[in-house]
Design a protein around this motif. Structure first.
Motif, PDB file in Angstrom:
ATOM      1  N   VAL A   1       0.838  -1.209   0.000  1.00 20.14           N
ATOM      2  CA  VAL A   1       0.000   0.000   0.000  1.00 20.14           C
ATOM      3  C   VAL A   1       0.870   1.256   0.000  1.00 20.14           C
ATOM      4  O   VAL A   1       0.627   2.203  -0.753  1.00 20.14           O
ATOM      5  CB  VAL A   1      -0.961   0.000   1.213  1.00 20.14           C
ATOM      6  N   GLN A   2       1.917   1.262   0.838  1.00 22.07           N
ATOM      7  CA  GLN A   2       2.793   2.441   0.917  1.00 22.07           C
ATOM      8  C   GLN A   2       3.458   2.736  -0.431  1.00 22.07           C
ATOM      9  O   GLN A   2       3.620   3.878  -0.825  1.00 22.07           O
ATOM     10  CB  GLN A   2       3.874   2.236   1.983  1.00 22.07           C
ATOM     11  N   ASN A   3       3.847   1.673  -1.132  1.00 21.14           N
ATOM     12  CA  ASN A   3       4.565   1.865  -2.407  1.00 21.14           C
ATOM     13  C   ASN A   3       3.634   2.095  -3.591  1.00 21.14           C
ATOM     14  O   ASN A   3       4.073   2.499  -4.654  1.00 21.14           O
ATOM     15  CB  ASN A   3       5.439   0.636  -2.712  1.00 21.14           C
ATOM     16  N   TYR A   4       2.333   1.780  -3.399  1.00 19.63           N
ATOM     17  CA  TYR A   4       1.400   1.824  -4.519  1.00 19.63           C
ATOM     18  C   TYR A   4       1.268   3.241  -5.062  1.00 19.63           C
ATOM     19  O   TYR A   4       1.065   4.201  -4.320  1.00 19.63           O
ATOM     20  CB  TYR A   4       0.020   1.312  -4.094  1.00 19.63           C
TER      21      TYR A   4
ATOM     22  N   PRO B   1     -14.396  -2.219  -5.572  1.00 15.81           N
ATOM     23  CA  PRO B   1     -13.018  -2.182  -6.071  1.00 15.81           C
ATOM     24  C   PRO B   1     -12.031  -1.719  -4.990  1.00 15.81           C
ATOM     25  O   PRO B   1     -12.320  -0.817  -4.211  1.00 15.81           O
ATOM     26  CB  PRO B   1     -13.079  -1.175  -7.219  1.00 15.81           C
ATOM     27  N   ALA B   2     -10.851  -2.372  -4.970  1.00 20.23           N
ATOM     28  CA  ALA B   2      -9.887  -2.171  -3.885  1.00 20.23           C
ATOM     29  C   ALA B   2      -9.222  -0.798  -3.918  1.00 20.23           C
ATOM     30  O   ALA B   2      -8.677  -0.339  -2.914  1.00 20.23           O
ATOM     31  CB  ALA B   2      -8.824  -3.268  -3.948  1.00 20.23           C
ATOM     32  N   LEU B   3      -9.264  -0.119  -5.069  1.00 18.84           N
ATOM     33  CA  LEU B   3      -8.536   1.140  -5.201  1.00 18.84           C
ATOM     34  C   LEU B   3      -8.931   2.160  -4.118  1.00 18.84           C
ATOM     35  O   LEU B   3      -8.079   2.804  -3.513  1.00 18.84           O
ATOM     36  CB  LEU B   3      -8.767   1.754  -6.595  1.00 18.84           C
ATOM     37  N   ASP B   4     -10.226   2.266  -3.859  1.00 12.05           N
ATOM     38  CA  ASP B   4     -10.716   3.231  -2.874  1.00 12.05           C
ATOM     39  C   ASP B   4     -10.099   2.962  -1.498  1.00 12.05           C
ATOM     40  O   ASP B   4      -9.613   3.868  -0.821  1.00 12.05           O
ATOM     41  CB  ASP B   4     -12.248   3.166  -2.813  1.00 12.05           C
ATOM     42  N   THR B   5     -10.087   1.700  -1.084  1.00  8.08           N
ATOM     43  CA  THR B   5      -9.545   1.345   0.241  1.00  8.08           C
ATOM     44  C   THR B   5      -8.047   1.632   0.310  1.00  8.08           C
ATOM     45  O   THR B   5      -7.545   2.158   1.308  1.00  8.08           O
ATOM     46  CB  THR B   5      -9.837  -0.137   0.558  1.00  8.08           C
ATOM     47  N   VAL B   6      -7.325   1.314  -0.763  1.00  8.05           N
ATOM     48  CA  VAL B   6      -5.872   1.561  -0.783  1.00  8.05           C
ATOM     49  C   VAL B   6      -5.611   3.072  -0.694  1.00  8.05           C
ATOM     50  O   VAL B   6      -4.744   3.530   0.059  1.00  8.05           O
ATOM     51  CB  VAL B   6      -5.233   0.939  -2.049  1.00  8.05           C
ATOM     52  N   LYS B   7      -6.392   3.865  -1.405  1.00 10.78           N
ATOM     53  CA  LYS B   7      -6.229   5.324  -1.336  1.00 10.78           C
ATOM     54  C   LYS B   7      -6.512   5.850   0.067  1.00 10.78           C
ATOM     55  O   LYS B   7      -5.826   6.747   0.559  1.00 10.78           O
ATOM     56  CB  LYS B   7      -7.185   6.013  -2.326  1.00 10.78           C
ATOM     57  N   ARG B   8      -7.541   5.294   0.687  1.00 16.85           N
ATOM     58  CA  ARG B   8      -7.894   5.734   2.037  1.00 16.85           C
ATOM     59  C   ARG B   8      -6.785   5.380   3.035  1.00 16.85           C
ATOM     60  O   ARG B   8      -6.464   6.164   3.931  1.00 16.85           O
ATOM     61  CB  ARG B   8      -9.202   5.073   2.491  1.00 16.85           C
TER      62      ARG B   8
END
Length: 444
Positions: free
Chosen positions: A146-149, A200-207
């Motif tokens: 997540v940190q590197n994404y 979709p996982a993108l929202d959670t990773v951004k949060r």
């Protein structure tokens, strides 16, 4: 008052004040009215005497609680994510010059009957008592991903398209157990229920990234900041901004009746026999009750205490999230505590709130899991309020109505509503790519 305005805003709640400020900065001619004689609407701050009047029906609070004027008790208590949308909006409008912020001491999560600090980085994950040894290693790998994404750099995606796979699928690739998923989803990504698992996982990773970046910002124990003297300062700061750009404010205006033309479009507002004409009306649900529907109810308790919340490392300001699953509920419960260190109470006093989406008609019983974590209280007040959202079509009636405030103890959902209203009203998207360091001087 018999003038024509681009926009008339009714109610001085936080959402309305932010919009009024943004629209005035855009060069629109704004008239802002409120039926109350104070700023803030639902999101006002009360001193002790006002609090007593509202909940106890008398204006004589006990003397041992200290001077009334030393209290600034927020009716809609929420912390701000240090790098979040609200802080970006404050910087974008330069409202930061009217406010002083201080970092919030701690961010905690309730898990298996205990309160734990929320681990937000790979290093903290390794130290956290929330997980066993092997789970820590798996969680650390996930945190590093997540940190590197970086959305724009496919090299960091590890072959995964986060717009297509669900959060559940992403997390299962790391083999994390339900317990870990619970605190990641609710205490880091700040989801209010478990629907996000199938989205979709993108929202959670951004949060999660927002949380970690906000945490790093002030090197404090939490990603949150909060204004000195409480949130009542915010509507007034935006009101000042609006005035600087030529907006007109009128408090204590009874009725505020919205007038409609033959086509059903809002065309003005009448108060005390005078009508101000306008092209658009912005308001909270209480001004146009026939254009909103009830969508839920918030139950909450407000406590005055003489000590910090136990098991939070003596934090003078803290958020504790109680995920729904831990309580066998449909939605999360939130604990919010602030004290004299943010100038919201006299020295030695703490104000705690427990809030949740009501699932019964008995707030005392329903809020018990949160209240049990507070320890002894000097005074406690209970209340429930209904949540409304608009059902009208603004393109047909020119009425832009905000949704009621939810029970969360952070601002992200509130500002999302404001920004989507701004876009509906102006057809523009607010540019929030600002220099975040503009708000950092205020932390101490």
């Amino acid at each position: 008052m018999d003038e024509e305005y681009d926009v008339i805003v009714l109610g001085t709640g936080l959402k309305e004040c932010i919009l009024s400020g943004l629209l005035a900065v855009d060069g629109l001619k704004v008239l802002h009215m409120d039926r109350n004689d104070y700023y803030g609407g639902e999101s006002s701050s009360l001193n002790l005497i006002q609090l007593w009047k509202r909940f106890r029906g008398s204006d004589k609070p006990p003397a041992d609680l200290g001077p009334s004027r030393d209290y600034n008790v927020d009716m809609i208590p929420k912390f701000m994510m240090a790098n979040g949308t609200l802080v970006r909006t404050l910087i974008h409008t330069d409202v930061t010059k009217y406010l002083s912020f201080k970092a919030v001491d701690g961010s905690y999560v309730f898990n298996k009957g205990k309160v734990h600090k929320v681990p937000a980085t790979d290093m903290e994950a390794l130290k956290s008592p929330l997980m066993g040894l092997f789970e820590k290693r798996r969680a650390r790998k996930f945190f590093i991903f997540v940190q590197n994404y970086d959305e724009s750099d496919p090299k960091t995606h590890e072959g995964l398209d986060l717009t297509r796979i669900t959060t559940k699928e992403l997390i299962s690739k790391y083999g994390l157990d339900d317990n870990t998923i619970d605190f990641i989803g609710h205490a880091l990504a700040l989801h209010r229920d478990d629907r996000y698992l199938n989205e979709p996982a993108l929202d959670t990773v951004k949060r999660m990234k927002l949380y970690a970046e906000s945490l790093a910002r002030f090197q404090g124990g939490s990603p949150y900041i909060y204004p000195l003297y409480g949130l009542g300062e915010l509507p007034q700061a935006f009101a000042r901004l609006s005035a600087v750009y030529g907006g007109t404010y009128m408090l204590n205006k009874p009725e505020c009746k919205v007038e409609f033309d033959m086509e059903g479009k809002a065309c003005g507002v009448t108060s005390e026999g005078e009508t101000a004409r306008c092209k658009k009306v912005v308001c909270d649900p209480s001004y146009l009750p026939n254009k909103v529907r009830k969508v839920g109810k918030v139950a909450r308790a407000i406590a005055i205490m003489s000590h910090p919340i136990p098991n939070t490392d003596e934090s003078h300001s803290v958020q504790v999230i109680l995920p729904q699953k831990q309580l066998g509920r449909k939605s999360d419960m939130y604990l919010f505590c602030c004290s004299y260190s943010h100038n919201v109470a006299p020295k030695g006093k703490f104000i705690a709130f427990v809030s949740t989406e009501a699932e019964t008609n008995n707030p005392e019983v329903e809020l018990k899991p949160g209240i049990d974590l507070l320890g002894p209280v000097d005074e406690i007040f209970f209340e429930t309020y209904d949540r409304y959202e608009p059902v009208n079509e603004p393109s047909l009636d020119n009425c832009f109505i905000s949704a009621s405030y939810d029970p969360t103890t952070h601002f992200e959902s509130t500002v999302t509503d404001v920004l989507s209203m701004y876009t509906m009203i102006t057809g523009k998207t607010l540019d929030l790519s600002v220099d975040l360091s503009a708000a950092s001087a205020a932390e101490e």
